[in-house]
Design an enzyme around this catalytic site. Structure first.
Site, PDB file in Angstrom:
ATOM      1  N   GLU A 178    -129.301 -33.871 -56.628  1.00 31.25           N
ATOM      2  CA  GLU A 178    -128.087 -33.883 -57.454  1.00 31.25           C
ATOM      3  C   GLU A 178    -127.036 -34.852 -56.897  1.00 31.25           C
ATOM      4  O   GLU A 178    -126.390 -35.582 -57.642  1.00 31.25           O
ATOM      5  CB  GLU A 178    -127.502 -32.464 -57.577  1.00 31.25           C
TER       6      GLU A 178
ATOM      7  N   ASP B 159    -125.018 -23.615 -55.174  1.00 31.31           N
ATOM      8  CA  ASP B 159    -125.777 -23.293 -56.385  1.00 31.31           C
ATOM      9  C   ASP B 159    -127.285 -23.339 -56.121  1.00 31.31           C
ATOM     10  O   ASP B 159    -128.034 -22.454 -56.534  1.00 31.31           O
ATOM     11  CB  ASP B 159    -125.409 -24.263 -57.512  1.00 31.31           C
TER      12      ASP B 159
HETATM   13  C1  GLA Z   1    -119.908 -26.328 -58.362  1.00 28.85           C
HETATM   14  C2  GLA Z   1    -120.677 -26.994 -57.235  1.00 28.85           C
HETATM   15  C3  GLA Z   1    -120.752 -26.078 -56.010  1.00 28.85           C
HETATM   16  C4  GLA Z   1    -119.377 -25.575 -55.619  1.00 28.85           C
HETATM   17  C5  GLA Z   1    -118.639 -25.022 -56.830  1.00 28.85           C
HETATM   18  C6  GLA Z   1    -117.216 -24.654 -56.520  1.00 28.85           C
HETATM   19  O1  GLA Z   1    -120.618 -25.225 -58.829  1.00 28.85           O
HETATM   20  O2  GLA Z   1    -121.994 -27.293 -57.658  1.00 28.85           O
HETATM   21  O3  GLA Z   1    -121.374 -26.745 -54.952  1.00 28.85           O
HETATM   22  O4  GLA Z   1    -118.640 -26.575 -54.972  1.00 28.85           O
HETATM   23  O5  GLA Z   1    -118.626 -25.934 -57.909  1.00 28.85           O
HETATM   24  O6  GLA Z   1    -117.171 -23.566 -55.684  1.00 28.85           O
END
Ligand code: GLA
Length: 394
Positions: A166, A178
């Site tokens: 990503e 995530d």
């Molecule tokens: C997105 C990003 C995560 C994190 C959140 C905020 O989901 O993918 O890595 O930084 O935002 O907490």
């Protein structure tokens, strides 16, 4: 909208579509989306997050091809892409195939020989809702292709590989949260993750607590500018603190006292971004302790404070999310509510007493509609398992 257990029918549907498009006998995998209970924009600062995997996810089916080609069909976009063995694009195209192709790229970078394959992708994580549809696609593709390649990889390594896809292929500068929870989620549990050491512990979500996700229907995108701007502001503040105290490798190492001493050297907005992250780390660890101790009142108070900090210091909320959180606060059965995910739209997460949940969902939808004119989608979710094979799923 209540969310039932749709895994099995979904798996057989994906298998059927695969057989129709490509023939063969595919392996089928499922990787979940996630909801973050607390700990926002702390992951790339080496801090703490506490997400749970949810029962929305992405299926990836894969079968090997003897001609070395790569063919991927997206059931969501009703569109396919096909490449010869040596024709895979080396860079992104800003479309859905970037996610699976980014994972193929990252696997090859890691020295894993990915054979030619056919794949179907099908998911029900709402796009742009802050529930990690991208990570669920990446992790589903990774586990499917690792299985096809006959390669073993630890779950944390899979999460890192997908984050790399990503960051470097898709071009979105996300942290590890995530992909990590899509790999390590556990049924009926939230997970407290130390994003630097990648050590984690699970905390059970009590049976009488329902996880309600309310979609403001305002789309957010982490490939869009605001997420990157916040990251840059956080880096700017961290560099100033590091200049004074060498031990501050990441903002996670800084204390409120550090910020009090040297925050005056920062632009005011940069100081507030840093204050959000420093206080959010404290809240997240305290929230995990409160959940483990069954102190739901404390957990709810911490979620409320996290929303205020995200709104005022980090300025990552939006009017609709504030309305949704304020409306929830007045409803019977609420334990805690806040905007979840990358910010600037998307969903709120609400912990609600199970017995009040049905009424809560209805009333929240009505109040939100009355205030905004928008029909929200509101889901009752269950904390779910991380990526797994659904080989016998139909
Ligand atoms: C997105 C990003 C995560 C994190 C959140 C905020 O989901 O993918 O890595 O930084 O935002 O907490």
């Amino acid at each position: 909208m209540a969310k039932g257990n749709e895994k099995m029918p979904g798996a057989s549907l994906v298998r059927e579509i695969h057989e129709k498009h490509f023939g063969g006998d595919p392996r089928v995998f499922l990787a979940p989306g996630r909801v973050n209970l607390i700990g926002e924009h702390t992951d790339y600062a080496g801090g703490f997050v506490m997400p749970a995997a949810i029962d929305f996810g992405t299926f990836a089916s894969a079968s090997a091809r003897s001609d070395g080609r790569v063919e991927i069909w997206s059931q969501n976009f009703k569109e396919g892409v096909a490449f010869g063995a040596d024709e895979l694009p080396g860079t992104r195209r800003k479309r859905w195939p970037d996610y699976p192709l980014g994972v193929v790229w990252a696997l090859r970078e890691a020295g894993i020989e990915v054979p030619g394959f056919s794949m179907v992708l099908e998911g029900d994580v709402p796009l742009g809702a802050g529930l990690s549809s991208s990570a669920s696609v990446e992790v589903a593709v990774a586990v499917a292709l690792l299985s096809l390649a006959g390669a073993e990889m630890e779950r944390t390594a899979i999460a890192k590989l997908c984050q790399k896809a990503e960051n470097e292929y898709v071009g979105a500068s996300c942290g590890i949260m995530d992909q990590f929870i899509a790999c390590h989620g556990a049924e009926d549990h939230a997970l407290l993750l130390d994003c630097r050491s990648l050590q984690y512990r699970l905390a059970p979500i009590p049976r009488h607590v329902s996880v309600v996700i309310a979609n403001t229907m305002v789309k957010h995108s982490i490939a869009g500018g605001e997420y990157g701007i916040r990251r840059a502001e956080v880096e700017e503040g961290t560099a100033i603190l590091r200049g004074h105290r060498g031990g501050i490798a990441q903002l996670r190492d800084a204390t409120l006292e550090d910020l009090e001493r040297w925050g005056g050297e920062m632009a005011e907005n940069v100081m507030r971004r840093c204050r959000h992250i420093i206080t959010e780390n404290l809240r997240t660890v305290a929230a995990a302790d409160a959940l483990a101790a069954g102190d739901l009142k404390k957990l709810g108070d911490l979620m409320a404070a996290a929303h205020v900090s995200y709104r005022d210091d980090f300025e990552a909320s939006c009017e609709e999310a504030d309305i949704m959180v304020d409306a929830a606060r007045c409803l019977p059965g609420l334990i805690g509510a806040r905007l979840t995910g990358g910010g600037f739209g998307g969903c709120t997460v609400n912990l609600v007493e199970e017995e009040a949940a049905e009424r809560f969902v209805k009333q929240l939808g009505e109040e939100y509609r009355a205030a905004t004119g928008i029909e929200a989608e509101i889901y009752r979710c269950h904390a779910s398992a991380g990526a797994h094979s659904v080989e016998n799923g139909g």
